[in-house]
Design a protein around this motif. Structure first.
Motif, PDB file in Angstrom:
ATOM      1  N   GLY A  45       0.900  -1.217   0.129  1.00  0.00           N
ATOM      2  CA  GLY A  45      -0.168  -0.048  -0.065  1.00  0.00           C
ATOM      3  C   GLY A  45       0.768   1.200   0.117  1.00  0.00           C
ATOM      4  N   ILE A  46       2.099   1.305   0.780  1.00  0.00           N
ATOM      5  CA  ILE A  46       2.745   2.404   0.844  1.00  0.00           C
ATOM      6  C   ILE A  46       3.242   2.763  -0.614  1.00  0.00           C
ATOM      7  N   GLU A  47       3.925   1.802  -1.138  1.00  0.00           N
ATOM      8  CA  GLU A  47       4.404   1.981  -2.535  1.00  0.00           C
ATOM      9  C   GLU A  47       3.388   2.427  -3.670  1.00  0.00           C
ATOM     10  N   ALA A  48       2.116   1.813  -3.267  1.00  0.00           N
ATOM     11  CA  ALA A  48       0.922   2.100  -4.365  1.00  0.00           C
ATOM     12  C   ALA A  48       0.507   3.520  -3.978  1.00  0.00           C
ATOM     13  N   LEU A  49       0.654   4.330  -2.947  1.00  0.00           N
ATOM     14  CA  LEU A  49       0.255   5.745  -2.883  1.00  0.00           C
ATOM     15  C   LEU A  49       1.347   6.435  -3.451  1.00  0.00           C
ATOM     16  N   GLN A  50       2.602   6.169  -3.376  1.00  0.00           N
ATOM     17  CA  GLN A  50       3.558   6.914  -3.869  1.00  0.00           C
ATOM     18  C   GLN A  50       3.466   6.805  -5.575  1.00  0.00           C
ATOM     19  N   GLU A  51       3.272   5.557  -6.270  1.00  0.00           N
ATOM     20  CA  GLU A  51       3.022   5.447  -7.562  1.00  0.00           C
ATOM     21  C   GLU A  51       1.860   6.168  -8.150  1.00  0.00           C
ATOM     22  N   VAL A  52       0.505   5.992  -7.303  1.00  0.00           N
ATOM     23  CA  VAL A  52      -0.418   6.813  -7.645  1.00  0.00           C
ATOM     24  C   VAL A  52      -0.183   8.303  -7.870  1.00  0.00           C
ATOM     25  N   ALA A  53       0.421   8.857  -7.002  1.00  0.00           N
ATOM     26  CA  ALA A  53       0.664  10.381  -6.641  1.00  0.00           C
ATOM     27  C   ALA A  53       1.821  10.653  -8.096  1.00  0.00           C
ATOM     28  N   ARG A  54       2.582   9.695  -8.298  1.00  0.00           N
ATOM     29  CA  ARG A  54       3.502   9.879  -9.529  1.00  0.00           C
ATOM     30  C   ARG A  54       2.906   9.808 -10.849  1.00  0.00           C
ATOM     31  N   LEU A  55       2.277   8.845 -10.909  1.00  0.00           N
ATOM     32  CA  LEU A  55       1.692   8.217 -12.371  1.00  0.00           C
ATOM     33  C   LEU A  55       0.102   8.449 -12.829  1.00  0.00           C
ATOM     34  N   GLN A  56      -0.341   8.993 -11.721  1.00  0.00           N
ATOM     35  CA  GLN A  56      -1.735   9.275 -11.957  1.00  0.00           C
ATOM     36  C   GLN A  56      -2.549   8.568 -12.831  1.00  0.00           C
ATOM     37  N   PRO A  57      -2.557   7.163 -12.257  1.00  0.00           N
ATOM     38  CA  PRO A  57      -3.264   6.105 -13.122  1.00  0.00           C
ATOM     39  C   PRO A  57      -4.961   6.275 -13.200  1.00  0.00           C
ATOM     40  N   ASP A  58      -5.559   5.827 -14.253  1.00  0.00           N
ATOM     41  CA  ASP A  58      -7.053   5.777 -14.157  1.00  0.00           C
ATOM     42  C   ASP A  58      -7.462   4.872 -13.229  1.00  0.00           C
ATOM     43  N   VAL A  59      -6.923   3.737 -13.234  1.00  0.00           N
ATOM     44  CA  VAL A  59      -7.647   2.437 -12.472  1.00  0.00           C
ATOM     45  C   VAL A  59      -6.361   1.572 -11.800  1.00  0.00           C
ATOM     46  N   VAL A  60      -6.711   1.743 -10.389  1.00  0.00           N
ATOM     47  CA  VAL A  60      -5.542   0.875  -9.829  1.00  0.00           C
ATOM     48  C   VAL A  60      -6.340  -0.798  -9.392  1.00  0.00           C
ATOM     49  N   LEU A  61      -5.636  -1.705  -9.752  1.00  0.00           N
ATOM     50  CA  LEU A  61      -5.890  -3.153  -9.374  1.00  0.00           C
ATOM     51  C   LEU A  61      -5.461  -3.198  -8.161  1.00  0.00           C
ATOM     52  N   MET A  62      -6.221  -3.280  -6.983  1.00  0.00           N
ATOM     53  CA  MET A  62      -5.619  -3.261  -5.716  1.00  0.00           C
ATOM     54  C   MET A  62      -5.859  -4.658  -4.993  1.00  0.00           C
ATOM     55  N   ASP A  63      -4.809  -5.275  -4.604  1.00  0.00           N
ATOM     56  CA  ASP A  63      -4.909  -6.673  -3.549  1.00  0.00           C
ATOM     57  C   ASP A  63      -5.153  -5.909  -2.236  1.00  0.00           C
ATOM     58  N   LEU A  64      -5.795  -6.869  -1.348  1.00  0.00           N
ATOM     59  CA  LEU A  64      -6.299  -6.376  -0.211  1.00  0.00           C
ATOM     60  C   LEU A  64      -5.183  -6.747   1.013  1.00  0.00           C
ATOM     61  N   ARG A  65      -4.482  -7.858   0.862  1.00  0.00           N
ATOM     62  CA  ARG A  65      -3.699  -8.396   1.844  1.00  0.00           C
ATOM     63  C   ARG A  65      -2.271  -8.249   1.575  1.00  0.00           C
ATOM     64  N   MET A  66      -1.666  -7.266   1.961  1.00  0.00           N
ATOM     65  CA  MET A  66      -0.281  -7.034   1.878  1.00  0.00           C
ATOM     66  C   MET A  66       0.645  -6.599   3.028  1.00  0.00           C
ATOM     67  N   PRO A  67       1.881  -6.527   2.985  1.00  0.00           N
ATOM     68  CA  PRO A  67       2.796  -6.158   4.303  1.00  0.00           C
ATOM     69  C   PRO A  67       2.801  -4.566   4.318  1.00  0.00           C
ATOM     70  N   ARG A  68       3.250  -3.966   5.303  1.00  0.00           N
ATOM     71  CA  ARG A  68       3.406  -2.824   5.616  1.00  0.00           C
ATOM     72  C   ARG A  68       2.089  -1.738   5.682  1.00  0.00           C
ATOM     73  N   MET A  69       1.414  -1.831   4.530  1.00  0.00           N
ATOM     74  CA  MET A  69       0.109  -0.986   4.665  1.00  0.00           C
ATOM     75  C   MET A  69      -0.899  -2.172   3.536  1.00  0.00           C
ATOM     76  N   ASP A  70      -1.801  -2.397   4.118  1.00  0.00           N
ATOM     77  CA  ASP A  70      -2.782  -3.226   3.290  1.00  0.00           C
ATOM     78  C   ASP A  70      -3.797  -2.426   2.200  1.00  0.00           C
ATOM     79  N   GLY A  71      -4.401  -3.206   1.420  1.00  0.00           N
ATOM     80  CA  GLY A  71      -4.999  -2.553   0.339  1.00  0.00           C
ATOM     81  C   GLY A  71      -6.470  -1.786   1.116  1.00  0.00           C
ATOM     82  N   LEU A  72      -6.726  -2.180   2.254  1.00  0.00           N
ATOM     83  CA  LEU A  72      -7.938  -1.251   2.726  1.00  0.00           C
ATOM     84  C   LEU A  72      -7.630   0.305   3.073  1.00  0.00           C
ATOM     85  N   GLU A  73      -6.378   0.445   3.527  1.00  0.00           N
ATOM     86  CA  GLU A  73      -5.901   1.631   4.006  1.00  0.00           C
ATOM     87  C   GLU A  73      -5.492   2.529   2.697  1.00  0.00           C
ATOM     88  N   ALA A  74      -4.997   1.524   1.910  1.00  0.00           N
ATOM     89  CA  ALA A  74      -4.451   2.307   0.550  1.00  0.00           C
ATOM     90  C   ALA A  74      -5.795   2.778  -0.355  1.00  0.00           C
TER      91      ALA A  74
END
Length: 213
Positions: A45-74
């Motif tokens: 989730g942490i890397e997802a937030l960084q990449e969304v801010a950098r890349l501005q994607p239209d759609v994110v395909l998001m897993d729910l269960r991940m280390p550091r920050m899960d998909g719910l919080e992301a």
């Protein structure tokens, strides 16, 4: 004289999943589809937030269960800070209790990881068009949760009833031999159940199992 039709821009995608093989495989499949532009990948989730801010994607395909920050919080933070970006949740279990929480976090759709690539692609297109998408099996499970028809087995994130029994014994501090005696099964079967529930819950030891329980 009519002007030529303008070709639709490909949908910019970001895949977020901690399983490298699944993530790269899905990225490769979708990148071969002209409707999509695979702009990036993230492993939590942490890397997802960084990449969304950098890349501005239209759609994110998001897993729910991940280390550091899960998909719910992301998901919650993406929908809060990047409202133009849609979030399509990929889940392994149709009865995953996290689905209800993901709905509250603002997810735009849900699809099972073992869906056919064509179904995943169609869901991405639908979500980008502003539709709400939910795989049939997930929708049925959510309906049963909302109406109180969900069984105990289905509340436990994809675990079988026997795996839930083993998990409870682990939480009670029982070693494998005692669990086997208590449940009238072999120690090897106990180890198999433990291995399966570790994989399903994305945990790696008994301490984490106790915390989950």
């Amino acid at each position: 004289m009519t002007s030529p039709a303008v070709a639709a821009q490909p949908i910019r995608l970001l895949i977020v999943d901690d399983q490298n093989l699944f993530r790269s495989g899905l990225a490769s499949l979708l990148d071969d589809d002209a409707r999509f532009d695979m702009v990036g990948e993230a492993c939590d989730g942490i890397e997802a937030l960084q990449e969304v801010a950098r890349l501005q994607p239209d759609v994110v395909l998001m897993d729910l269960r991940m280390p550091r920050m899960d998909g719910l919080e992301a998901t919650r933070l993406i929908r809060q800070n990047h409202r133009a970006t849609k979030v399509l949740v990929l889940t392994s279990f149709e009865a995953d209790s996290h689905v209800m929480k993901a709905i509250e976090a603002g997810a735009d759709g849900f699809i099972l990881k073992d869906s056919k690539p064509s179904a995943i692609a169609a869901s991405i297109v639908a979500v980008q068009a502003g539709e709400r998408v939910m795989a049939g099996a997930v929708a049925d499970s959510v309906f049963r949760m909302l109406t109180g028809q969900t069984s105990e087995k289905e509340f436990y994130d994809g675990l079988t009833s026997r795996e839930v029994q083993v998990l409870r014994q682990i939480a009670g501090g029982m070693p494998n031999k005692q669990i086997a005696l208590q449940l009238c099964i072999s120690e090897k079967t106990v180890r198999n159940h433990i291995s399966n529930l570790y994989e399903k819950l994305h945990i790696c030891d008994r301490a984490q199992a106790v915390l989950y329980a």
